[in-house]
Scaffold this active site. Structure first.
Site, PDB file in Angstrom:
ATOM      1  N   ARG A 136       0.638  -1.384  -0.469  1.00  0.00           N
ATOM      2  CA  ARG A 136      -0.366  -0.380   0.016  1.00  0.00           C
ATOM      3  C   ARG A 136       0.830   1.255  -0.077  1.00  0.00           C
ATOM      4  O   ARG A 136       0.801   2.256  -0.861  1.00  0.00           O
ATOM      5  CB  ARG A 136      -1.078   0.032   1.098  1.00  0.00           C
ATOM      6  CG  ARG A 136      -1.748  -1.074   1.297  1.00  0.00           C
ATOM      7  CD  ARG A 136      -2.346  -1.683  -0.036  1.00  0.00           C
ATOM      8  NE  ARG A 136      -3.832   0.134  -0.217  1.00  0.00           N
ATOM      9  CZ  ARG A 136      -4.148   0.677  -0.805  1.00  0.00           C
ATOM     10  NH1 ARG A 136      -4.183   0.040  -2.163  1.00  0.00           N
ATOM     11  NH2 ARG A 136      -5.427   1.543  -0.871  1.00  0.00           N
ATOM     12  N   ILE A 137       2.041   1.619   0.894  1.00  0.00           N
ATOM     13  CA  ILE A 137       2.196   2.515   0.756  1.00  0.00           C
ATOM     14  C   ILE A 137       3.483   2.607  -0.106  1.00  0.00           C
ATOM     15  O   ILE A 137       3.789   3.172  -0.809  1.00  0.00           O
ATOM     16  CB  ILE A 137       3.448   2.809   2.934  1.00  0.00           C
ATOM     17  CG1 ILE A 137       2.451   2.249   3.265  1.00  0.00           C
ATOM     18  CG2 ILE A 137       4.499   4.202   2.440  1.00  0.00           C
ATOM     19  CD1 ILE A 137       1.077   4.035   3.534  1.00  0.00           C
ATOM     20  N   THR A 257       9.845   3.142   6.830  1.00  0.00           N
ATOM     21  CA  THR A 257       8.170   3.298   6.372  1.00  0.00           C
ATOM     22  C   THR A 257       7.163   2.444   7.764  1.00  0.00           C
ATOM     23  O   THR A 257       6.072   2.542   7.192  1.00  0.00           O
ATOM     24  CB  THR A 257       7.379   3.566   5.109  1.00  0.00           C
ATOM     25  OG1 THR A 257       7.658   2.393   5.261  1.00  0.00           O
ATOM     26  CG2 THR A 257       8.060   3.977   4.495  1.00  0.00           C
ATOM     27  N   CYS A 288       1.724   6.501  10.562  1.00  0.00           N
ATOM     28  CA  CYS A 288       0.799   6.920  10.122  1.00  0.00           C
ATOM     29  C   CYS A 288      -0.081   7.801  11.559  1.00  0.00           C
ATOM     30  O   CYS A 288      -0.299   8.848  10.847  1.00  0.00           O
ATOM     31  CB  CYS A 288      -0.416   6.106   9.225  1.00  0.00           C
ATOM     32  SG  CYS A 288      -1.033   4.607  10.270  1.00  0.00           S
ATOM     33  N   THR A 289      -0.195   7.428  12.633  1.00  0.00           N
ATOM     34  CA  THR A 289      -0.635   7.089  13.395  1.00  0.00           C
ATOM     35  C   THR A 289       0.353   8.363  14.561  1.00  0.00           C
ATOM     36  O   THR A 289       0.071  10.092  14.939  1.00  0.00           O
ATOM     37  CB  THR A 289      -0.961   6.755  14.508  1.00  0.00           C
ATOM     38  OG1 THR A 289      -2.078   5.488  14.093  1.00  0.00           O
ATOM     39  CG2 THR A 289      -2.003   7.163  16.179  1.00  0.00           C
ATOM     40  N   HIS A 315      -8.959   3.345  13.888  1.00  0.00           N
ATOM     41  CA  HIS A 315      -8.125   3.501  12.381  1.00  0.00           C
ATOM     42  C   HIS A 315      -8.990   2.209  11.891  1.00  0.00           C
ATOM     43  O   HIS A 315      -9.119   0.430  11.840  1.00  0.00           O
ATOM     44  CB  HIS A 315      -6.459   2.556  13.246  1.00  0.00           C
ATOM     45  CG  HIS A 315      -5.225   2.479  12.244  1.00  0.00           C
ATOM     46  ND1 HIS A 315      -5.567   1.823  10.635  1.00  0.00           N
ATOM     47  CD2 HIS A 315      -4.648   3.506  12.371  1.00  0.00           C
ATOM     48  CE1 HIS A 315      -4.970   2.210  10.291  1.00  0.00           C
ATOM     49  NE2 HIS A 315      -3.116   2.966  11.155  1.00  0.00           N
ATOM     50  N   ARG A 333      -6.266  -9.904  15.885  1.00  0.00           N
ATOM     51  CA  ARG A 333      -6.275 -10.272  14.915  1.00  0.00           C
ATOM     52  C   ARG A 333      -6.907 -10.856  13.419  1.00  0.00           C
ATOM     53  O   ARG A 333      -6.864 -10.621  12.258  1.00  0.00           O
ATOM     54  CB  ARG A 333      -4.626  -9.648  14.214  1.00  0.00           C
ATOM     55  CG  ARG A 333      -4.501  -8.043  15.136  1.00  0.00           C
ATOM     56  CD  ARG A 333      -3.573  -7.777  14.446  1.00  0.00           C
ATOM     57  NE  ARG A 333      -3.217  -6.632  15.554  1.00  0.00           N
ATOM     58  CZ  ARG A 333      -2.326  -5.187  14.785  1.00  0.00           C
ATOM     59  NH1 ARG A 333      -1.641  -5.270  13.409  1.00  0.00           N
ATOM     60  NH2 ARG A 333      -1.527  -4.202  15.864  1.00  0.00           N
ATOM     61  N   GLY A 347       1.764   1.813  19.379  1.00  0.00           N
ATOM     62  CA  GLY A 347       2.232   2.007  20.025  1.00  0.00           C
ATOM     63  C   GLY A 347       2.634   3.821  19.751  1.00  0.00           C
ATOM     64  O   GLY A 347       3.542   4.728  19.949  1.00  0.00           O
ATOM     65  N   ARG A 369      -8.982  -1.023  15.399  1.00  0.00           N
ATOM     66  CA  ARG A 369      -9.606  -1.215  14.366  1.00  0.00           C
ATOM     67  C   ARG A 369     -11.191  -1.607  13.362  1.00  0.00           C
ATOM     68  O   ARG A 369     -11.698  -2.422  14.176  1.00  0.00           O
ATOM     69  CB  ARG A 369      -9.195  -2.653  13.417  1.00  0.00           C
ATOM     70  CG  ARG A 369      -6.952  -2.432  14.188  1.00  0.00           C
ATOM     71  CD  ARG A 369      -6.946  -1.657  12.831  1.00  0.00           C
ATOM     72  NE  ARG A 369      -5.171  -1.776  13.057  1.00  0.00           N
ATOM     73  CZ  ARG A 369      -3.899  -2.080  12.707  1.00  0.00           C
ATOM     74  NH1 ARG A 369      -4.451  -3.202  12.238  1.00  0.00           N
ATOM     75  NH2 ARG A 369      -3.325  -1.991  12.906  1.00  0.00           N
ATOM     76  N   ASN A 452      -3.995   6.985   6.893  1.00  0.00           N
ATOM     77  CA  ASN A 452      -3.461   6.173   7.006  1.00  0.00           C
ATOM     78  C   ASN A 452      -2.590   5.986   6.195  1.00  0.00           C
ATOM     79  O   ASN A 452      -1.162   5.777   6.092  1.00  0.00           O
ATOM     80  CB  ASN A 452      -4.565   5.861   8.380  1.00  0.00           C
ATOM     81  CG  ASN A 452      -4.899   4.844   7.756  1.00  0.00           C
ATOM     82  OD1 ASN A 452      -6.443   4.972   7.823  1.00  0.00           O
ATOM     83  ND2 ASN A 452      -4.529   3.814   7.079  1.00  0.00           N
TER      84      ASN A 452
END
Length: 477
Positions: A136-137, A257, A288-289, A315, A333, A347, A369, A452
């Site tokens: 994605r990034i 990243t 991102c956060t 998120h 998850r 974190g 999430r 994000n």
């Protein structure tokens, strides 16, 4: 105003925006000049985006900036030997029209205001960039780097590195760059060169390299040297792991990243990029956060002081969760991401202290999430050292978003109708939702939206530029 006059006015604005586009393109491609309107970039902007950027000027100065008022400044800029800088024609035009009534002195005014950038020495060599990982990034970073393609571009995407691919892998990778379910189609052309294992996007030749470890690649074989390796995999997070990249010939620096472990510097662009030195060869762009909340926390702490606080992140689900219920090593998850809200750890609150040491030990955090694919929200609850009110706090944050050194990180909205999907594609680290602000006495709660994926990727590009010494002069100061 009659209906015909409304239509005529719109037509005039549309035609003026169309006339701006080729001038804006040439300024960037040939001279490295990025044109903005009160911080809103016009690089590759559509006619509608140019018109909207002009409308937003009212938020900054309380009055309109008409396209016929700004167009002479674009024309004057195109005649000047200005190089390698950002020029905010919105600010220049507003300042000019406050003291002038005609166009006769615009060229001399521009020459004076932009004197520092005229015949500016363009002695910084372009730098090679390699994206290690293409998720994605990685793909969004590719889009951001490709949109800057031109003779004056200093950040040159040369390659992407992937794990060993099967037959048809190259076309599938190109297709994922070409189409995106969240961010829409790629703005341009994407081709595949099967013979040379490459993707060509808007004229940018991107070598596709297959490797299973960071130290397996010889970049010099592809005429890549002194490259910044941007690791998007999240697999290696400490100096030992990320240092493997530096064993590959042609690699010189590494940017992660994701949040880093150990003594690696976590950088939030706009807040502590000044901590990067020439000797730093491994750096993290944090999460991102952390990027979304740190600029806002800095702004609040600078004015009011923060005694302590809690950050709750709502998120969007990510690729490390399961699509349907299945085994996962992490708690919760493994449950279906599109069907559940999932409490998990973050974190980000503690990581703020790496960029903003004065908040060390003052923040806690958690995350939920939720079943959306992109755009998240941070709810920041704070006990302050000084009293404030909702109106006072919002007014301060609005001014911060419009006028301060954090204006490229913080955006501000007073809309009563905005929802998460409206923020897809936002280039800001975070967007303050002023309608949701709660403040009374020394207690305050802020709601901060953030893309994000894309907003974070824009922050990463800023860190890349800083690591490579590619700082850009911004005018007017």
């Amino acid at each position: 105003m009659s209906a015909d006059k409304h239509l005529q006015s719109w037509q005039e604005r549309f035609e003026m925006a169309e006339a701006m586009q080729p001038l804006l393109g040439k300024l960037y491609r040939n001279q490295g000049v990025e044109v903005m309107i009160y911080g809103k970039p016009l690089l590759n902007a559509s006619t509608i985006e140019i018109i909207k950027a002009h409308r937003l000027v009212r938020r900054h100065v309380g009055e309109k900036l008409r396209l016929r008022e700004s167009f002479p400044f674009v024309q004057a800029l195109s005649k000047l030997a200005v190089k390698q800088c950002r020029v905010d024609i919105g600010k220049l035009a507003v300042n000019y029209w406050r003291d002038h009534t005609d166009v006769s002195e615009i060229e001399s005014y521009m020459a004076k205001e932009l004197a520092d950038a005229i015949d500016h020495a363009d002695d910084v060599a372009p730098r090679d960039v390699v994206l290690y990982g293409f998720g994605r990034i990685g793909r969004l970073l590719a889009r951001l780097l490709i949109e800057r393609t031109g003779r004056s571009n200093k950040l040159r995407l040369r390659a992407i590195v992937l794990r060993g691919g099967k037959k048809g892998d190259l076309e599938k990778r190109a297709s994922l760059l070409r189409r995106d379910s969240v961010h829409g189609p790629f703005n341009g052309s994407v081709e595949v060169d099967e013979d040379n294992n490459a993707i060509i996007a808007n004229g940018t030749y991107i070598q596709v390299i297959y490797a299973n470890s960071p130290d397996e690649v010889d970049y010099t074989k592809y005429d890549i040297s002194d490259a910044l390796i941007v690791d998007n995999t999240g697999i290696w997070k400490d100096e030992a792991g990320l240092g493997l990249h530096l064993k590959s010939p042609g690699a010189s620096k590494v940017l992660l990243t994701a949040p880093a472990k150990g003594a690696i510097k976590n950088i939030v662009y706009g807040v502590n990029e000044g901590d990067i030195t020439a000797e730093d060869i491994i750096v993290s762009a944090a999460s991102c956060t952390t990027n979304a909340i740190t600029p806002v926390l800095k702004a609040v702490n600078d004015k009011y002081g923060i005694e302590n606080g809690h950050v709750e992140t709502i998120h969007s689900y990510t690729n490390d969760q399961n699509l349907i219920d299945n085994y996962h090593t992490a708690d919760r998850r493994g449950r279906s991401a599109p069907l559940n809200m999932v409490i998990t750890e973050t974190g980000a609150a503690k990581a703020v202290a790496k960029a903003l040491p004065e908040l060390a030990g003052k923040l806690t955090g958690n995350a939920i999430r939720v079943p959306t694919p992109n755009v998240s929200m941070a709810i920041i609850s704070m006990n302050l050292n000084a009293e404030t009110s909702k109106d006072e706090l919002n007014e301060y944050l609005k001014d911060t978003a419009l006028q301060s050194p954090l204006q490229n990180q913080i955006d501000y909205t007073d809309s009563t109708e905005i929802v998460s999907s409206d923020l897809v594609g936002s280039r800001y680290a975070g967007v303050i939702d002023s309608q949701a602000t709660i403040a009374e006495g020394k207690r305050a709660i802020l709601y901060v939206w953030y893309d994000n994926e894309f907003g974070y990727s824009c922050q990463v590009v800023g860190v890349m530029q800083t690591m490579l010494g590619l700082t850009t002069l911004s005018l007017p100061a």
